[in-house]
Design an enzyme around this catalytic site. Structure first.
Site, PDB file in Angstrom:
ATOM      1  N   LYS A  64       0.839  -1.213   0.000  1.00 52.33           N
ATOM      2  CA  LYS A  64       0.000   0.000   0.000  1.00 52.33           C
ATOM      3  C   LYS A  64       0.867   1.255   0.000  1.00 52.33           C
ATOM      4  O   LYS A  64       0.635   2.190  -0.776  1.00 52.33           O
ATOM      5  CB  LYS A  64      -0.886  -0.039   1.259  1.00 52.33           C
ATOM      6  CG  LYS A  64      -1.979   0.975   1.274  1.00 52.33           C
ATOM      7  CD  LYS A  64      -2.729   0.944   2.583  1.00 52.33           C
ATOM      8  CE  LYS A  64      -4.035   0.206   2.510  1.00 52.33           C
ATOM      9  NZ  LYS A  64      -4.791   0.287   3.764  1.00 52.33           N
ATOM     10  N   THR A  73     -12.905   4.377  15.421  1.00 48.09           N
ATOM     11  CA  THR A  73     -14.137   4.221  16.202  1.00 48.09           C
ATOM     12  C   THR A  73     -13.893   3.237  17.351  1.00 48.09           C
ATOM     13  O   THR A  73     -13.604   2.062  17.116  1.00 48.09           O
ATOM     14  CB  THR A  73     -15.255   3.702  15.288  1.00 48.09           C
ATOM     15  OG1 THR A  73     -15.440   4.649  14.235  1.00 48.09           O
ATOM     16  CG2 THR A  73     -16.565   3.522  16.047  1.00 48.09           C
ATOM     17  N   ARG A 127     -18.327   9.257   5.214  1.00 43.71           N
ATOM     18  CA  ARG A 127     -18.956   8.133   4.511  1.00 43.71           C
ATOM     19  C   ARG A 127     -18.004   7.608   3.460  1.00 43.71           C
ATOM     20  O   ARG A 127     -17.374   8.404   2.758  1.00 43.71           O
ATOM     21  CB  ARG A 127     -20.251   8.593   3.814  1.00 43.71           C
ATOM     22  CG  ARG A 127     -21.384   8.865   4.752  1.00 43.71           C
ATOM     23  CD  ARG A 127     -22.436   9.722   4.090  1.00 43.71           C
ATOM     24  NE  ARG A 127     -21.911  11.043   3.732  1.00 43.71           N
ATOM     25  CZ  ARG A 127     -22.583  11.944   3.037  1.00 43.71           C
ATOM     26  NH1 ARG A 127     -23.787  11.693   2.615  1.00 43.71           N
ATOM     27  NH2 ARG A 127     -22.054  13.120   2.756  1.00 43.71           N
ATOM     28  N   LYS A 178     -19.951   9.105  18.476  1.00 37.62           N
ATOM     29  CA  LYS A 178     -19.727   8.384  17.219  1.00 37.62           C
ATOM     30  C   LYS A 178     -20.635   7.143  17.126  1.00 37.62           C
ATOM     31  O   LYS A 178     -21.333   6.931  16.132  1.00 37.62           O
ATOM     32  CB  LYS A 178     -18.250   7.980  17.126  1.00 37.62           C
ATOM     33  CG  LYS A 178     -17.932   6.968  16.073  1.00 37.62           C
ATOM     34  CD  LYS A 178     -18.106   7.544  14.682  1.00 37.62           C
ATOM     35  CE  LYS A 178     -18.052   6.463  13.637  1.00 37.62           C
ATOM     36  NZ  LYS A 178     -17.408   6.862  12.430  1.00 37.62           N
ATOM     37  N   GLY A 194     -34.431   0.073   1.418  1.00 33.83           N
ATOM     38  CA  GLY A 194     -33.584  -0.712   0.527  1.00 33.83           C
ATOM     39  C   GLY A 194     -33.388  -2.116   1.060  1.00 33.83           C
ATOM     40  O   GLY A 194     -34.182  -2.591   1.882  1.00 33.83           O
ATOM     41  N   GLY A 225     -25.203  -1.886   4.781  1.00 31.26           N
ATOM     42  CA  GLY A 225     -23.987  -2.702   4.789  1.00 31.26           C
ATOM     43  C   GLY A 225     -22.796  -1.822   5.086  1.00 31.26           C
ATOM     44  O   GLY A 225     -22.933  -0.779   5.710  1.00 31.26           O
ATOM     45  N   CYS A 231     -19.028  -0.169   8.680  1.00 31.69           N
ATOM     46  CA  CYS A 231     -19.296   0.603   9.909  1.00 31.69           C
ATOM     47  C   CYS A 231     -20.602   0.236  10.605  1.00 31.69           C
ATOM     48  O   CYS A 231     -20.582  -0.240  11.744  1.00 31.69           O
ATOM     49  CB  CYS A 231     -19.290   2.080   9.579  1.00 31.69           C
ATOM     50  SG  CYS A 231     -17.777   2.592   8.774  1.00 31.69           S
ATOM     51  N   LYS A 256     -21.115  -3.389  12.229  1.00 28.63           N
ATOM     52  CA  LYS A 256     -20.169  -3.649  13.329  1.00 28.63           C
ATOM     53  C   LYS A 256     -20.376  -2.674  14.492  1.00 28.63           C
ATOM     54  O   LYS A 256     -20.302  -3.059  15.652  1.00 28.63           O
ATOM     55  CB  LYS A 256     -18.745  -3.589  12.769  1.00 28.63           C
ATOM     56  CG  LYS A 256     -17.809  -2.613  13.399  1.00 28.63           C
ATOM     57  CD  LYS A 256     -16.429  -2.631  12.794  1.00 28.63           C
ATOM     58  CE  LYS A 256     -15.937  -1.251  12.434  1.00 28.63           C
ATOM     59  NZ  LYS A 256     -15.713  -0.319  13.496  1.00 28.63           N
ATOM     60  N   ARG A 302     -17.834  -5.095   1.732  1.00 28.31           N
ATOM     61  CA  ARG A 302     -17.999  -5.574   3.112  1.00 28.31           C
ATOM     62  C   ARG A 302     -19.442  -5.395   3.584  1.00 28.31           C
ATOM     63  O   ARG A 302     -19.987  -4.308   3.515  1.00 28.31           O
ATOM     64  CB  ARG A 302     -17.033  -4.832   4.047  1.00 28.31           C
ATOM     65  CG  ARG A 302     -15.620  -5.385   3.965  1.00 28.31           C
ATOM     66  CD  ARG A 302     -14.689  -4.604   4.833  1.00 28.31           C
ATOM     67  NE  ARG A 302     -14.442  -3.264   4.299  1.00 28.31           N
ATOM     68  CZ  ARG A 302     -13.718  -2.347   4.906  1.00 28.31           C
ATOM     69  NH1 ARG A 302     -13.167  -2.596   6.075  1.00 28.31           N
ATOM     70  NH2 ARG A 302     -13.526  -1.168   4.353  1.00 28.31           N
TER      71      ARG A 302
HETATM   72  C1  UGA Z   1     -21.333   5.522   7.851  1.00 31.51           C
HETATM   73  C2  UGA Z   1     -21.806   6.892   8.346  1.00 31.51           C
HETATM   74  O1  UGA Z   1     -22.762   7.429   7.428  1.00 31.51           O
HETATM   75  C3  UGA Z   1     -20.631   7.847   8.486  1.00 31.51           C
HETATM   76  O2  UGA Z   1     -21.088   9.065   9.058  1.00 31.51           O
HETATM   77  C4  UGA Z   1     -19.594   7.214   9.404  1.00 31.51           C
HETATM   78  O3  UGA Z   1     -18.439   8.033   9.553  1.00 31.51           O
HETATM   79  C5  UGA Z   1     -19.160   5.893   8.813  1.00 31.51           C
HETATM   80  O4  UGA Z   1     -20.313   5.023   8.702  1.00 31.51           O
HETATM   81  C6  UGA Z   1     -18.124   5.290   9.728  1.00 31.51           C
HETATM   82  O5  UGA Z   1     -18.461   4.929  10.869  1.00 31.51           O
HETATM   83  O6  UGA Z   1     -16.921   5.272   9.388  1.00 31.51           O
HETATM   84  P1  UGA Z   1     -20.702   4.478   5.472  1.00 31.51           P
HETATM   85  O7  UGA Z   1     -20.977   3.167   6.139  1.00 31.51           O
HETATM   86  O8  UGA Z   1     -19.410   4.648   4.792  1.00 31.51           O
HETATM   87  O9  UGA Z   1     -20.813   5.687   6.538  1.00 31.51           O
HETATM   88  O10 UGA Z   1     -21.825   4.770   4.360  1.00 31.51           O
HETATM   89  P2  UGA Z   1     -23.364   5.239   4.420  1.00 31.51           P
HETATM   90  O11 UGA Z   1     -23.568   6.163   3.283  1.00 31.51           O
HETATM   91  O12 UGA Z   1     -23.732   5.701   5.751  1.00 31.51           O
HETATM   92  O13 UGA Z   1     -24.177   3.889   4.074  1.00 31.51           O
HETATM   93  C7  UGA Z   1     -24.223   2.765   4.944  1.00 31.51           C
HETATM   94  C8  UGA Z   1     -25.258   1.775   4.451  1.00 31.51           C
HETATM   95  O14 UGA Z   1     -26.577   2.256   4.693  1.00 31.51           O
HETATM   96  C9  UGA Z   1     -25.199   1.497   2.945  1.00 31.51           C
HETATM   97  O15 UGA Z   1     -25.356   0.112   2.717  1.00 31.51           O
HETATM   98  C10 UGA Z   1     -26.391   2.265   2.389  1.00 31.51           C
HETATM   99  O16 UGA Z   1     -26.917   1.718   1.214  1.00 31.51           O
HETATM  100  C11 UGA Z   1     -27.376   2.140   3.522  1.00 31.51           C
HETATM  101  N1  UGA Z   1     -28.390   3.212   3.513  1.00 31.51           N
HETATM  102  C12 UGA Z   1     -28.041   4.503   3.748  1.00 31.51           C
HETATM  103  C13 UGA Z   1     -29.719   2.882   3.273  1.00 31.51           C
HETATM  104  O17 UGA Z   1     -30.076   1.701   3.042  1.00 31.51           O
HETATM  105  N2  UGA Z   1     -30.676   3.881   3.296  1.00 31.51           N
HETATM  106  C14 UGA Z   1     -30.339   5.166   3.548  1.00 31.51           C
HETATM  107  O18 UGA Z   1     -31.259   6.018   3.564  1.00 31.51           O
HETATM  108  C15 UGA Z   1     -28.994   5.492   3.769  1.00 31.51           C
END
Ligand code: UGA
Length: 452
Positions: A43, A131, A167, A221, A271, A275, A278, A281, A345
């Site tokens: 990396k 986290t 995100r 968080k 949906g 997944g 974050c 877990k 993941r």
């Molecule tokens: C999430 C949080 O949104 C971030 O604020 C946080 O920093 C991050 O985890 C982390 O702990 O590091 P992330 O998992 O990368 O971010 O992506 P998201 O956009 O939140 O989506 C998570 C999942 O929820 C995806 O599978 C998405 O499809 C789903 N989702 C999201 C829905 O099914 N419906 C929604 O309305 C929003």
């Protein structure tokens, strides 16, 4: 370039170059000298050439620019930490088998940073961005750092919790425009240093700051992620109800709810479930933490339960459309857990595919970015296509599992031709307006069929 004043521009080190660490490093390097530290030699080699080791929107050009102009350097050697004013810990905190978080990377990063700053007089602040469950910064990171550095926090070196809210797929945008900065300093020194660093970085765009104890910062968080995950499971539960109410539509329910400012419209998109690395877990870790505190975490357990069973719901909808899936050809469009990433993941596409295959369906899949990861995860149990049209060709049903914009390009005529006249669509992400496919058998998450 103007001469740097040591006192004015803090030097930054970032330990752990996953999507959080590397996106943060790439953004900060526009103003500060940043050293990225990671144990993964391959990396580091890639980043050193200005190449992103994973797909993250907007990351590649930033890396190229900042590696070229020398503002971002990368190494496997922790000694760079001794030369830094602020050292961010952004290593992973995966779930252990029991569901609790595995702090081994946080511990070893703390140990190595401590050893690196042992002989230094530099006033360094160590910032925990990973986290971690409440108490970790104070009772795990602090003692390891103090013991391995031989220094005392608050006396020329500091420790601060500072969770991130990025995100995946939008990490650059979120780093540049965060909704808030949460800091939980252990000592006054780290508080002043971290706040002054963020003020320099954001200038007039400084986001609101929540200053609190390290334990509260850590809990903010988890609570944020658990609340967002709960919003998703809540709307998915309503979606299941809508599917049984002819003429109803969960998207309209979400819109009607979301206009209430007390509720808000975001993260109410129904949906196949949430997944990624974050939410699943973190909610599980908060469940375990609550239990250890003697607090009943039933809301959070329900959030996980709805999420775990939502892929079954997608499969049941497919079975309903095809009578049975055994022997049927099914195209799954989208494998990544979210658009704009190659990360699979905890992607809900994986359990959906496994269930369909176990029921005898012949599944073919396509994703614009996540094919390699999916091949590693699923192997030869499905076939893989090089584009959406090839994937759909000759199938009995198309299931949309990730809201990639390019899937929007599939037209009614094209699908009719590719699917031999009989178009069946199961939109698990609600990307399509059903009116667009007048001849299709169209089913979607949270859409009550008017003819049921
Ligand atoms: C999430 C949080 O949104 C971030 O604020 C946080 O920093 C991050 O985890 C982390 O702990 O590091 P992330 O998992 O990368 O971010 O992506 P998201 O956009 O939140 O989506 C998570 C999942 O929820 C995806 O599978 C998405 O499809 C789903 N989702 C999201 C829905 O099914 N419906 C929604 O309305 C929003």
């Amino acid at each position: 370039m103007m001469a740097r004043e040591e006192t004015d521009e803090p030097r930054i080190a970032i330990v752990g170059l996953g999507y959080v660490g590397l996106s943060t490093a790439a953004c900060l390097a526009s103003k500060f000298h940043v050293t990225g530290i990671d144990l993964d030699l391959a990396k580091i080699g890639l980043i050193g050439k200005g190449r992103a080791p994973f797909l993250e929107k907007g990351l590649q050009p930033l890396l190229e620019a900042h590696v070229r102009n020398g503002m971002l350097q990368c190494t496997t050697n922790y000694s760079a930490a001794s030369d830094s004013d602020i050292v961010f810990i952004t290593v992973g905190t995966p779930s252990s088998k029991s569901g609790e978080i595995d702090l081994s990377q946080v511990r070893s990063a703390s140990q190595s940073i401590g050893e690196a700053i042992a002989g230094s007089n530099r006033p360094t602040t160590v910032v925990v961005k990973s986290t971690v469950i409440p108490g970790t910064t104070r009772s795990v990171v602090k003692p390891i750092l103090e013991q391995s550095s031989g220094r005392t926090s608050g006396e020329g070196f500091g420790i601060c919790s500072n969770p991130e809210f990025l995100r995946e797929g939008q990490a650059i945008e979120d780093t540049l425009n965060p909704s808030r900065i949460v800091i939980g300093p252990i000592d006054q020194f780290s508080r002043d240093q971290v706040l002054s660093f963020y003020r320099k970085f954001y200038g007039a765009q400084m986001p609101p700051v929540v200053e609190t104890s390290p334990e509260t910062a850590e809990l903010i968080k988890y609570s944020s992620n658990a609340f967002l995950a709960t919003k998703i499971s809540f709307i998915n539960l309503i979606a299941r109800m809508c599917e049984k109410i002819p003429g109803s539509d969960v998207n309209d329910v979400a819109r009607g709810m979301g206009l209430d400012p007390r509720i808000g419209s975001l993260f109410l998109q129904a949906g196949p479930g949430f997944g990624g690395s974050c939410f699943p877990k973190d909610v599980q870790a908060l469940v375990d933490y609550a239990k250890r505190l003697g607090v009943d975490p039933s809301i959070l357990e329900s959030t996980l339960k709805v999420n775990e069973t939502q892929p079954d719901n997608v499969v049941s909808q497919a079975e309903k459309m095809l009578n049975r899936v055994d022997g049927k050809k099914i195209a799954v469009l989208g494998l990544a857990f979210n658009p704009n990433t190659d990360d699979i993941r905890e992607s809900r596409a994986i359990p959906v595919i496994r269930k369909l295959v176990s029921k005898g369906a012949m599944v073919g899949a396509y994703d614009p970015m996540a094919m390699d990861g999916a091949k590693r995860e699923l192997g030869p149990i499905i076939t893989y296509s090089t584009n959406a049209k090839a994937c759909v060709k000759g199938t009995d049903l198309v299931i949309i599992m990730t809201a990639w914009p390019e899937f929007m390009d599939l037209s009614n005529d094209e699908l009719t031709r590719l699917m031999g006249g009989r178009v069946r669509i199961l939109d698990a992400r609600r990307i399509y307006d059903p009116a667009r496919f007048p001849n299709a058998e169209f089913t979607a998450i949270g859409l009550g069929n008017p003819h049921d």
